[in-house]
Design a protein around this motif. Structure first.
Motif, short mmCIF file in Angstrom:
data_model
loop_
_atom_site.label_atom_id
_atom_site.label_comp_id
_atom_site.label_asym_id
_atom_site.label_seq_id
_atom_site.Cartn_x
_atom_site.Cartn_y
_atom_site.Cartn_z
N GLY A 426 0.80 -1.22 0.00
CA GLY A 426 0.00 0.00 0.00
C GLY A 426 0.83 1.27 0.00
N TYR A 427 1.96 1.25 0.73
CA TYR A 427 2.77 2.46 0.86
C TYR A 427 4.04 2.44 0.01
N GLN A 428 4.48 1.27 -0.42
CA GLN A 428 5.64 1.10 -1.29
C GLN A 428 6.85 1.87 -0.76
N THR A 429 7.26 2.98 -1.41
CA THR A 429 8.50 3.65 -0.99
C THR A 429 8.42 4.21 0.43
N TYR A 430 7.20 4.38 0.95
CA TYR A 430 7.04 4.89 2.32
C TYR A 430 6.76 3.76 3.31
N SER A 431 6.83 2.53 2.84
CA SER A 431 6.46 1.41 3.71
C SER A 431 7.40 1.26 4.90
N ALA A 432 8.67 1.66 4.74
CA ALA A 432 9.60 1.55 5.86
C ALA A 432 9.14 2.40 7.04
N SER A 433 8.64 3.60 6.75
CA SER A 433 8.15 4.49 7.82
C SER A 433 6.88 3.93 8.44
N ALA A 434 5.98 3.42 7.59
CA ALA A 434 4.73 2.85 8.11
C ALA A 434 5.02 1.63 8.98
N LEU A 435 5.90 0.75 8.50
CA LEU A 435 6.23 -0.46 9.26
C LEU A 435 6.98 -0.12 10.54
N ALA A 436 7.79 0.94 10.51
CA ALA A 436 8.51 1.35 11.73
C ALA A 436 7.51 1.72 12.82
N GLY A 437 6.44 2.42 12.44
CA GLY A 437 5.40 2.75 13.41
C GLY A 437 4.70 1.53 13.94
N VAL A 438 4.38 0.59 13.04
CA VAL A 438 3.73 -0.66 13.45
C VAL A 438 4.62 -1.45 14.40
N LYS A 493 -7.52 8.17 0.09
CA LYS A 493 -7.58 9.38 0.91
C LYS A 493 -6.23 9.71 1.55
N SER A 494 -5.27 8.80 1.45
CA SER A 494 -3.96 9.01 2.06
C SER A 494 -3.01 9.65 1.05
N PRO A 495 -2.37 10.78 1.40
CA PRO A 495 -1.42 11.40 0.46
C PRO A 495 -0.20 10.51 0.19
N TRP A 496 0.13 9.66 1.16
CA TRP A 496 1.30 8.78 1.00
C TRP A 496 0.96 7.58 0.13
N ALA A 497 -0.16 6.94 0.42
CA ALA A 497 -0.54 5.75 -0.34
C ALA A 497 -1.06 6.12 -1.74
N ARG A 498 -1.71 7.26 -1.86
CA ARG A 498 -2.27 7.67 -3.16
C ARG A 498 -1.17 7.87 -4.21
N GLU A 499 0.02 8.21 -3.73
CA GLU A 499 1.15 8.41 -4.65
C GLU A 499 1.46 7.15 -5.45
N HIS A 500 1.14 5.98 -4.88
CA HIS A 500 1.41 4.70 -5.55
C HIS A 500 0.12 3.99 -5.92
N PHE A 501 -0.97 4.73 -6.01
CA PHE A 501 -2.27 4.12 -6.28
C PHE A 501 -2.27 3.48 -7.67
N ASP A 502 -2.74 2.25 -7.76
CA ASP A 502 -2.77 1.50 -9.02
C ASP A 502 -1.40 1.44 -9.68
N SER A 503 -0.37 1.35 -8.86
CA SER A 503 0.99 1.38 -9.38
C SER A 503 1.46 -0.01 -9.78
N SER A 504 2.30 -0.05 -10.80
CA SER A 504 2.95 -1.30 -11.17
C SER A 504 4.41 -1.26 -10.79
N GLU A 505 4.80 -0.20 -10.03
CA GLU A 505 6.20 -0.06 -9.59
C GLU A 505 6.56 -1.16 -8.61
N ASP A 506 7.85 -1.36 -8.46
CA ASP A 506 8.32 -2.41 -7.55
C ASP A 506 9.66 -1.98 -6.99
N HIS A 507 9.62 -1.03 -6.05
CA HIS A 507 10.84 -0.53 -5.47
C HIS A 507 11.25 -1.38 -4.26
N PRO A 508 12.57 -1.60 -4.07
CA PRO A 508 13.02 -2.23 -2.82
C PRO A 508 12.71 -1.30 -1.67
#
Length: 509
Positions: A426-438, A493-508
């Protein structure tokens, strides 16, 4: 022209192409940005299939071993309390201090990993995990144990910071289902196995030998880590490739050596900026992102239960229950360890469903598909807690509550893995920050739950204490259902997740 400006305007090429271009125009300072080439042997995603699987399994084993270091203490807790003349609450604090270190460690280690790479963080932190088993084995007083447990927990947080990222470094998104399933298994199989492997050590050899054996195990893994696991972080590898290309150009007198950088040079932050980001953004996600908030609440509750059972099982199966000794109490955790393995065997069904949904969406990401099995896993958790609670009478055969705990372990694995994958997708490039909170919330709660477990079970009774946990679990059951059916709208509705909405990207990550 600044380095950042030159990188923004640079021609993106492989290392070999950069050298070729520089040699073709030796008198010009060509702005070159180095990335991985096709089938680049330096790209972790291009390494051999079995090499990638070896690294995946190895770093997942680090995750298991660090949970052993956390939980094995409980097998020696009664003897430690007697030896140092302290209460059981104080020994429980020792367990909680390690898990608290888990919470803080990733926040401190994540920026170091991004700046220096995964391998140095693995090596230094794992060396400290090994080293601090020594003062625990030789501890002259309980104060030494409390402090050393906290420090070992801080260092032991390295796999929590790095393992998921290592898997992402090695595998493309649509190939990562199996590797992520292994990573998820390590997080849920490890804690109960800590008591299984340490129970008879504490009973027959004494509590100090628990730490000696953990020192031997962590030392052996450190040697293998140093010899067999290379750097996998893409940005660090590209930084090294750019430095190697510049060095070659400089030797050959090519002017492009001054204008050649790696692909991520313009985005690279210094250590101070990384710490500021790591210490702030996870909290922003926790308090502003519903997906992160509810994932953290659910994860926190589940991990709290995992470590709460370290205190509850000895009550149910020990002298006040079924009359088992410390070694037999440890074996009772096998049910909770077998559950995740059984759920792991079902993970190909989840992966097949996910890939079908991606295919139907023209290859674009469908994070909500990750929550397909989590709906069933969420229902299993309260059922297993009520089952465990109302079969914990000493008159009921001991295998019945153990079977209940295996269903809890299965539900735990399914929900934890689903949430992990959902947040990453859901967050892709921002997933590290989201997972850090979790992870922060998960381990703070995990550290707190054992502190009141004994009092709760003794005052409410074993049946109603587990039932209370079951009622709380019922309140959390809707979370996977909401993510599955309404997650897309929440993400939009999320500015972070919307950036990758319907994305086919695959970033580490």
């Amino acid at each position: 022209m600044s380095d950042r400006e030159s990188v923004k305007e640079a021609t993106v090429v492989s290392e070999e192409e950069a050298l070729s271009l520089a040699r073709s125009r030796p008198g010009e300072a060509l702005p070159l940005s180095i990335t991985f080439g096709a089938n680049d042997r330096d790209n972790p995603r291009c390494w051999g299939f079995w090499r990638k699987w070896y690294i995946t399994c190895f770093v997942s084993m680090l995750n298991i071993v660090t949970t052993w270091c956390a939980g094995a203490f409980s097998s020696g807790a009664p003897e430690i309390a007697e030896h140092f003349g302290v209460s059981s609450e104080v020994t429980t604090l020792c367990l909680s201090m390690y898990v608290l270190g888990y919470a803080v460690g990733p926040v401190l280690l994540a920026p170091l990993s991004e700046y220096y790479g995964r391998q140095p963080v693995y090596l230094v932190s794992w060396f400290l995990v090994c080293l601090f088993q020594l003062p625990l084995a030789l501890a002259p007083n309980i104060g030494t144990m409390i402090v050393c447990r906290l420090i070992a927990g801080l260092a032991g947080g390295a796999p929590l910071t790095n393992t998921g990222g290592t898997v992402s470094d090695l595998w493309e998104r649509n190939d990562s289902g199996g590797p992520m399933a292994v990573y998820g298994l390590s997080s849920t199989f490890g804690p109960p196995m800590a008591l299984v492997m340490s129970g008879y050590i504490g009973l027959n050899l004494g509590f100090r030998w628990i730490f000696w054996i953990l020192m031997i195990i962590t030392g052996a893994f450190w040697i293998l880590l140093a010899v067999t696991v290379p750097e996998t972080r893409h940005s660090i590898i590209l930084q090294r490739k750019a430095a190697r290309a510049r060095k070659t150009m400089e030797k050959e007198g090519l002017r492009s050596c001054d204008t050649t950088h790696d692909l991520h040079a313009s985005e690279r932050k210094n250590l101070r900026q990384l710490f500021a980001l790591t210490l702030s953004r996870p909290f922003v996600f926790l308090f502003t992102e519903p997906i992160t908030t509810f994932s953290a609440v659910y994860n926190g509750f589940l991990y709290g239960l995992v470590y709460l059972f370290n205190e509850a099982f000895p009550l149910v199966f020990g002298p006040t229950g079924h009359g088992f000794n410390v070694g037999q109490q440890g074996l009772c955790f096998l049910g909770m360890a077998i559950g995740p393995i059984l759920a792991f065997l079902l993970s190909p069904l989840q992966e097949r469903y996910y890939l079908r949904r991606v295919s139907e969406n023209n290859g674009k990401s469908v994070p909500e598909a990750r929550m397909w099995m989590a709906r069933g896993g969420a229902v299993l958790i309260p059922i297993s807690l009520f089952w465990f609670g109302w079969t914990s009478y000493s008159s009921v055969h001991w295998i019945v509550p153990i079977i209940a705990s295996s269903f809890f372990g299965a539900g735990l694995y399914i929900v934890i893995l689903s949430i992990l994958n959902y947040v990453v997708d859901g967050y892709q490039t921002y997933s590290a920050s989201a997972l850090a909170g979790v992870i922060l919330v998960r381990n703070v709660v995990g550290a707190g739950f054992p502190l009141f477990a004994t009092q709760m079970y003794e005052r409410l009774g074993y049946e109603w204490a587990s039932s209370l946990l079951g009622f709380i679990a019922i309140l959390l059951v809707p979370i996977p259902f909401v993510f599955f059916y309404k997650g897309e709208a929440i993400r939009y509705k999320s500015p972070w997740a919307r950036e990758h909405f319907d994305s086919s990207e695959d970033h580490p990550h």
